[in-house]
Design an enzyme around this catalytic site. Sequence first.
Site, PDB file in Angstrom:
ATOM      1  N   ASP A  66      75.940  78.909  67.277  1.00 44.15           N
ATOM      2  CA  ASP A  66      75.612  78.415  68.430  1.00 44.15           C
ATOM      3  C   ASP A  66      74.806  79.090  69.508  1.00 44.15           C
ATOM      4  O   ASP A  66      75.687  79.931  69.830  1.00 44.15           O
ATOM      5  CB  ASP A  66      76.651  77.537  69.232  1.00 44.15           C
ATOM      6  CG  ASP A  66      76.181  76.525  70.535  1.00 44.15           C
ATOM      7  OD1 ASP A  66      75.084  76.832  70.710  1.00 44.15           O
ATOM      8  OD2 ASP A  66      76.922  75.751  70.814  1.00 44.15           O
ATOM      9  N   SER A 143      54.780  78.277  69.206  1.00 42.88           N
ATOM     10  CA  SER A 143      54.341  77.038  69.119  1.00 42.88           C
ATOM     11  C   SER A 143      52.840  77.009  70.005  1.00 42.88           C
ATOM     12  O   SER A 143      53.048  78.062  70.583  1.00 42.88           O
ATOM     13  CB  SER A 143      55.285  75.883  70.165  1.00 42.88           C
ATOM     14  OG  SER A 143      54.471  74.732  70.456  1.00 42.88           O
ATOM     15  N   TYR A 156      59.235  72.650  78.312  1.00 40.90           N
ATOM     16  CA  TYR A 156      59.231  73.063  76.877  1.00 40.90           C
ATOM     17  C   TYR A 156      58.252  74.183  76.811  1.00 40.90           C
ATOM     18  O   TYR A 156      58.450  75.387  76.201  1.00 40.90           O
ATOM     19  CB  TYR A 156      58.724  72.152  76.011  1.00 40.90           C
ATOM     20  CG  TYR A 156      58.670  72.339  74.747  1.00 40.90           C
ATOM     21  CD1 TYR A 156      59.647  72.690  73.768  1.00 40.90           C
ATOM     22  CD2 TYR A 156      57.441  72.524  74.127  1.00 40.90           C
ATOM     23  CE1 TYR A 156      59.401  73.229  72.532  1.00 40.90           C
ATOM     24  CE2 TYR A 156      57.087  72.878  72.648  1.00 40.90           C
ATOM     25  CZ  TYR A 156      58.167  73.216  71.809  1.00 40.90           C
ATOM     26  OH  TYR A 156      58.141  73.771  70.828  1.00 40.90           O
TER      27      TYR A 156
END
Length: 318
Positions: A66, A143, A156
């Site tokens: 995690d 991205s 984001y």
Amino acid sequence: MDCTVVLITGCSSGIGLHLALRLASDPSRSFKVYATLRDLRAQGPLWEAARARGCPPGSLETLQMDVRDADSVAAARTRVTEGRVDVLVCNAGRGLLGPLEVLTAGAVASVLDVNVAGTVRTLQAFLPDMKRRRSGRILVTGSMGGLMGLPFNTVYCASKFAIEGLCESLAVLLQPFGVHVSLIECGPVHTAFQEKLEGGPGGQLDGADAETRELFSRYLRHCEQVYCEAAQDPEEVAEVFLTALRAPRPALRYFSTERFLPLAQLRLSDPSGCSYVAAMHSAVFADEPAEDPDGPGRRPEPEKWGGPELGAPPAAPQ
């Protein structure tokens, strides 16, 4: 010859899952892949696909990890039996969509924790050994939202802009250590990413004004069209990672698609930002395509919108 040891974060679905399978099933049998997942109860689809693709025994292992928990990251590192990671793929990430004013503090914190702080924690765990060995590659899932601001993706994009600065800064520093950092800049990809948006698609829209809600509706229609026209298969994106992994002199950035580069370049050609803001607003929200000399009803391509010359004062918005 020893296998190349690859550790990938975020392998329960999407790019991480497909990249893990692509490397584990590579005909060269030169990769040992550690696919990490936050919750090992989600590993079923990965193993099912691995069996279907005939991944050789020992080519793929799963680890619980995690990225929000430094102890979890450290524990995963100790379970790499080879004692080293040659290629680290920082892929775990979360999306967040909607008007900024309706996003909850918890959703914002969660996205920044996974996308930014989680990447930092992962690098802090694995980078020192790479520097000591003076060898290693770091691939980070970037991205187009890290290269240009997208409406209703404020947090984001903020997280992905941060990743750009993080990786670029490291790339400059790590040259003498023989460690290479590469960002794989992805456009829309056919994955479950949209279904896993933090807080759902749009948050509590009742808290936004009517005009913003209408713009959000138009944005969603625009996204649907873009996904229909331009979304890539994750297998195609996985090949871009492989290109970066195998490059003798890896670049800082690789692009899974060049479709959106003209808009990204517009940010650089007009440092004032006016040209990009106008072009992106028109591309997403324009009711009707603008007239263009190339033909009636066609929207001009982004590279034709131009902008003021470097050093010139920005033009007043029309």
